[in-house]
Enzyme design. Structure first.
Site, PDB file in Angstrom:
ATOM      1  N   CYS A 174      -3.598   1.729   6.296  1.00  0.00           N
ATOM      2  CA  CYS A 174      -4.102   1.185   7.646  1.00  0.00           C
ATOM      3  C   CYS A 174      -4.557   2.201   8.618  1.00  0.00           C
ATOM      4  CB  CYS A 174      -2.748   0.643   8.251  1.00  0.00           C
ATOM      5  SG  CYS A 174      -1.268   1.405   8.189  1.00  0.00           S
ATOM      6  N   GLU A 227       3.331  -3.723  12.447  1.00  0.00           N
ATOM      7  CA  GLU A 227       2.455  -2.556  12.084  1.00  0.00           C
ATOM      8  C   GLU A 227       1.519  -3.453  11.407  1.00  0.00           C
ATOM      9  OE1 GLU A 227       2.556   0.110  13.401  1.00  0.00           O
ATOM     10  OE2 GLU A 227       4.433   0.647  13.948  1.00  0.00           O
ATOM     11  N   ASN A 255       0.786  -1.304   0.031  1.00  0.00           N
ATOM     12  CA  ASN A 255       0.038   0.017   0.038  1.00  0.00           C
ATOM     13  C   ASN A 255       1.019   1.362   0.015  1.00  0.00           C
ATOM     14  OD1 ASN A 255       0.754  -0.751   2.632  1.00  0.00           O
ATOM     15  ND2 ASN A 255      -1.081   0.305   3.473  1.00  0.00           N
ATOM     16  N   GLU A 292       7.115   2.567  15.445  1.00  0.00           N
ATOM     17  CA  GLU A 292       8.100   3.264  14.680  1.00  0.00           C
ATOM     18  C   GLU A 292       8.315   4.550  14.626  1.00  0.00           C
ATOM     19  OE1 GLU A 292       6.362   0.531  10.964  1.00  0.00           O
ATOM     20  OE2 GLU A 292       8.742   0.309  10.874  1.00  0.00           O
TER      21      GLU A 292
HETATM   22  P1  NDP Z   1      -0.207  -9.445   3.847  1.00  0.00           P
HETATM   23  O1  NDP Z   1      -0.087  -9.146   5.063  1.00  0.00           O
HETATM   24  O2  NDP Z   1      -0.340 -10.833   3.508  1.00  0.00           O
HETATM   25  O3  NDP Z   1       1.073  -9.018   3.170  1.00  0.00           O
HETATM   26  C1  NDP Z   1       2.249  -8.065   3.509  1.00  0.00           C
HETATM   27  C2  NDP Z   1       3.527  -8.298   3.428  1.00  0.00           C
HETATM   28  O4  NDP Z   1       3.837  -9.875   4.099  1.00  0.00           O
HETATM   29  C3  NDP Z   1       3.821  -8.645   1.898  1.00  0.00           C
HETATM   30  O5  NDP Z   1       5.093  -8.253   1.696  1.00  0.00           O
HETATM   31  C4  NDP Z   1       3.819 -10.029   1.870  1.00  0.00           C
HETATM   32  O6  NDP Z   1       4.545 -10.588   0.585  1.00  0.00           O
HETATM   33  C5  NDP Z   1       4.452 -10.575   3.048  1.00  0.00           C
HETATM   34  N1  NDP Z   1       3.900 -12.053   3.435  1.00  0.00           N
HETATM   35  C6  NDP Z   1       2.713 -12.724   3.228  1.00  0.00           C
HETATM   36  N2  NDP Z   1       2.782 -13.893   3.711  1.00  0.00           N
HETATM   37  C7  NDP Z   1       3.955 -14.037   4.438  1.00  0.00           C
HETATM   38  C8  NDP Z   1       4.393 -15.075   5.382  1.00  0.00           C
HETATM   39  N3  NDP Z   1       4.067 -16.062   5.496  1.00  0.00           N
HETATM   40  N4  NDP Z   1       5.669 -14.734   6.078  1.00  0.00           N
HETATM   41  C9  NDP Z   1       6.341 -13.405   5.863  1.00  0.00           C
HETATM   42  N5  NDP Z   1       5.892 -12.619   5.036  1.00  0.00           N
HETATM   43  C10 NDP Z   1       4.594 -12.854   4.258  1.00  0.00           C
HETATM   44  O7  NDP Z   1      -1.059  -8.602   3.025  1.00  0.00           O
HETATM   45  P2  NDP Z   1      -1.943  -8.752   1.553  1.00  0.00           P
HETATM   46  O8  NDP Z   1      -1.015  -8.135   0.714  1.00  0.00           O
HETATM   47  O9  NDP Z   1      -2.170 -10.149   1.383  1.00  0.00           O
HETATM   48  O10 NDP Z   1      -3.196  -8.106   1.854  1.00  0.00           O
HETATM   49  C11 NDP Z   1      -4.398  -8.515   2.282  1.00  0.00           C
HETATM   50  C12 NDP Z   1      -5.128  -7.479   3.403  1.00  0.00           C
HETATM   51  O11 NDP Z   1      -4.224  -7.133   4.382  1.00  0.00           O
HETATM   52  C13 NDP Z   1      -5.338  -6.229   2.810  1.00  0.00           C
HETATM   53  O12 NDP Z   1      -6.478  -6.043   1.852  1.00  0.00           O
HETATM   54  C14 NDP Z   1      -5.671  -5.346   3.938  1.00  0.00           C
HETATM   55  O13 NDP Z   1      -6.707  -5.427   4.422  1.00  0.00           O
HETATM   56  C15 NDP Z   1      -4.477  -5.817   4.866  1.00  0.00           C
HETATM   57  N6  NDP Z   1      -3.110  -5.117   4.789  1.00  0.00           N
HETATM   58  C16 NDP Z   1      -2.744  -4.378   5.657  1.00  0.00           C
HETATM   59  C17 NDP Z   1      -1.713  -3.434   5.523  1.00  0.00           C
HETATM   60  C18 NDP Z   1      -1.560  -2.256   6.745  1.00  0.00           C
HETATM   61  O14 NDP Z   1      -0.733  -1.545   6.384  1.00  0.00           O
HETATM   62  N7  NDP Z   1      -2.265  -2.268   7.704  1.00  0.00           N
HETATM   63  C19 NDP Z   1      -0.781  -3.564   4.478  1.00  0.00           C
HETATM   64  C20 NDP Z   1      -1.125  -4.576   3.480  1.00  0.00           C
HETATM   65  C21 NDP Z   1      -2.269  -5.235   3.468  1.00  0.00           C
HETATM   66  P3  NDP Z   1       3.608 -10.936  -0.950  1.00  0.00           P
HETATM   67  O15 NDP Z   1       2.659  -9.667  -0.878  1.00  0.00           O
HETATM   68  O16 NDP Z   1       4.726 -10.839  -1.630  1.00  0.00           O
HETATM   69  O17 NDP Z   1       2.962 -12.148  -0.641  1.00  0.00           O
END
Ligand code: NDP
Length: 454
Positions: free
Chosen positions: A263, A229, A131, A433
């Site tokens: 977020c 976070e 994001n 952070e």
């Molecule tokens: P994730 O939490 O799955 O992804 C965030 C990061 O974690 C990405 O770099 C992802 O890699 C990585 N990741 C995923 N699985 C693992 C794991 N098992 N171990 C270590 N790292 C991992 O978010 P999504 O992209 O799937 O988004 C889903 C929902 O999460 C969104 O719709 C939103 O609601 C929420 N979200 C909230 C955020 C915030 O700032 N609060 C930010 C992003 C998402 P990769 O993407 O390469 O798989």
């Protein structure tokens, strides 16, 4: 090596294809970071500060290029993308002052001298979501480097381009090889490897609460240090004595910024019942006036969502028959567009009220009095941010103290300023952070007692 095609979410066209790192590549990067660590921690404080200032300057010289990459990769409006790239330079500059001020303490004790040292924690793994690829990278990177740690960043698979470029700029600025590496790859492969690998001593994770929980469990195996976070479902509380015109004019941006993929989005707008109708009348033009479209155009306020899958997920919160009170516009045709949407009335068990939608969908709910406003605001597993609109300073402070969230603003929607701490209560995270204390998360306190008596 497998490859990943990066898509422009505003056009659905391919931007580029990049190699996807494997678990073996992650292991090799971790080995390089471990090898780079002794020399990096031995760089004198003044020299490390100079290197970070140089890094900030090189990033500042590349703001337009980085912004262009983010527009193409993430669909961020140009003004926002420029702000984000500039923010990376600013965060690096802010923490460039830290190496020369990383002071331990001298503690009075009997029989000798007691001093503390703030030692680098070791190799840091930064797991970054899609994001805000640049700001969230910088929040972990800058203090981690300042404290003397090598960093391996894993951007989200969907949005790797700016992180890869920032790593090149680090080398251009003179940072030693191995001190900052970027591994573009899957979370379930590369992210998991960073979490599991015993040589990685600290994980900074930003993303969903569900994945954060998994990361936390993975870190437990080696008692790895961890900052989380996570998600949010923040409240924007508008009291009847507020400047209603300003509260209504700013409410849309507080939730639809970055197309709601934030977020800190104040996606639950709570309005005192006596001014509810008036507020809704003022809100409508503010929502329908949001310019949604080509992110490269200077007048654009909101771009597309990040992917087709994510748009389908967001759309599931606005099913046919949903109580749409206001709906803005969005382009038709290619691109993952979704119009700004306000739902009312909704119940407190509606998924649009309980879940982090992470898209341009807000709910508006009336409340009777201060106590009910606080109860509704706290009726969530999250606790990241929120806003309070009132002219009564006593009420502003009472409510700010009562809302269970880490970042609150009064008569504004400010959440993230790099000078101040940022993080969540409850299931919105762990640790803080940014701000003056960020280095605590990247150092270990070592206590040394020196006997002065025979
Ligand atoms: P994730 O939490 O799955 O992804 C965030 C990061 O974690 C990405 O770099 C992802 O890699 C990585 N990741 C995923 N699985 C693992 C794991 N098992 N171990 C270590 N790292 C991992 O978010 P999504 O992209 O799937 O988004 C889903 C929902 O999460 C969104 O719709 C939103 O609601 C929420 N979200 C909230 C955020 C915030 O700032 N609060 C930010 C992003 C998402 P990769 O993407 O390469 O798989």
């Amino acid at each position: 090596m497998p490859e990943f095609t990066v898509l422009n979410p505003a056009t659905e066209q391919a931007v580029t294809t990049i190699p996807v790192a494997t678990a073996a590549a992650a292991d090799a990067a971790i080995a390089r970071a471990v090898a780079a660590q002794p020399a990096w921690r031995a760089v004198s404080p003044g020299d490390r500060a100079r290197l970070l200032r140089g890094f900030a300057a090189v990033v500042a010289d590349h703001v337009e290029e980085l912004a262009g990459l983010e527009i193409a990769n993430s669909g961020h409006p140009v003004g926002q993308a420029r702000w984000e790239a500039t923010h990376v330079a600013e965060v690096l500059r802010y923490y460039s002052a830290a190496p020369e001020r990383l002071c331990g303490r001298q503690i009075p004790v009997a029989g000798g001298l007691d001093v503390t040292f703030l030692e680098p924690v070791g190799v840091v793994g930064l797991i970054v979501p899609w994001n805000f690829p640049m700001p969230i990278l910088a929040w972990g990177l800058a203090p981690a480097l300042a404290a003397g740690n090598p960093v391996i960043a894993k951007p989200a698979e969907l949005t790797p381009l700016t992180a890869l470029r920032v790593a090149e700029l680090a080398l251009e600025a003179g940072l030693p090889a191995g001190v900052f590496q970027v591994l573009a790859g899957r979370g379930s492969v590369v992210g998991r490897r960073l979490v599991e690998h015993p040589a990685v001593r600290k994980i900074v994770f930003t993303g969903s609460t569900d994945t954060g929980r998994e990361v936390m469990a993975g870190c437990a195996a080696s008692v790895k240090r961890l900052t989380l976070e996570l998600g949010g479902k923040s409240a924007n509380i508008v009291f009847a004595d507020a400047r209603l015109d300003r509260a209504a004019a700013t409410a849309p941006q507080a939730v639809f910024d970055n197309a709601g993929q934030d977020c800190c989005a104040r996606s639950r707008i709570l309005v005192q019942r006596s001014v509810f109708e008036e507020f809704m009348e003022l809100l409508e033009p503010a929502v329908t006036g949001i310019v949604v479209g080509d992110p490269a155009l200077p007048g654009t306020v909101m771009g597309p969502l990040i992917s087709a899958d994510h748009r389908a997920r967001v759309a599931s919160y606005v099913p046919d028959g949903a109580p749409v009170a206001v709906r803005g516009s969005a382009p038709s045709g290619p691109g993952f567009w979704f119009p700004p949407t306000v739902l009312a009335p909704v119940g407190r068990d509606d998924p649009a009220f309980t879940d982090e939608v992470f898209g341009p969908v807000a709910v508006v709910m009336p409340f009777e009095d201060e106590a009910e406003a606080i109860a509704i605001a706290n009726d969530t597993r999250y606790g990241l941010s929120g806003s309070i609109w009132t002219q009564d300073v006593g009420r502003a402070l009472r409510v700010a103290r009562a809302v269970e969230a880490g970042n609150l603003s009064v008569n504004s929607h400010s959440s993230v300023r790099y000078w101040t701490p940022f993080g969540g209560f409850k299931q919105s995270g762990l640790g803080r952070e940014l701000g003056p204390d960020a280095l605590d998360a990247f150092t270990e306190t070592k206590n040394v007692f020196i006997a002065t008596e025979d």
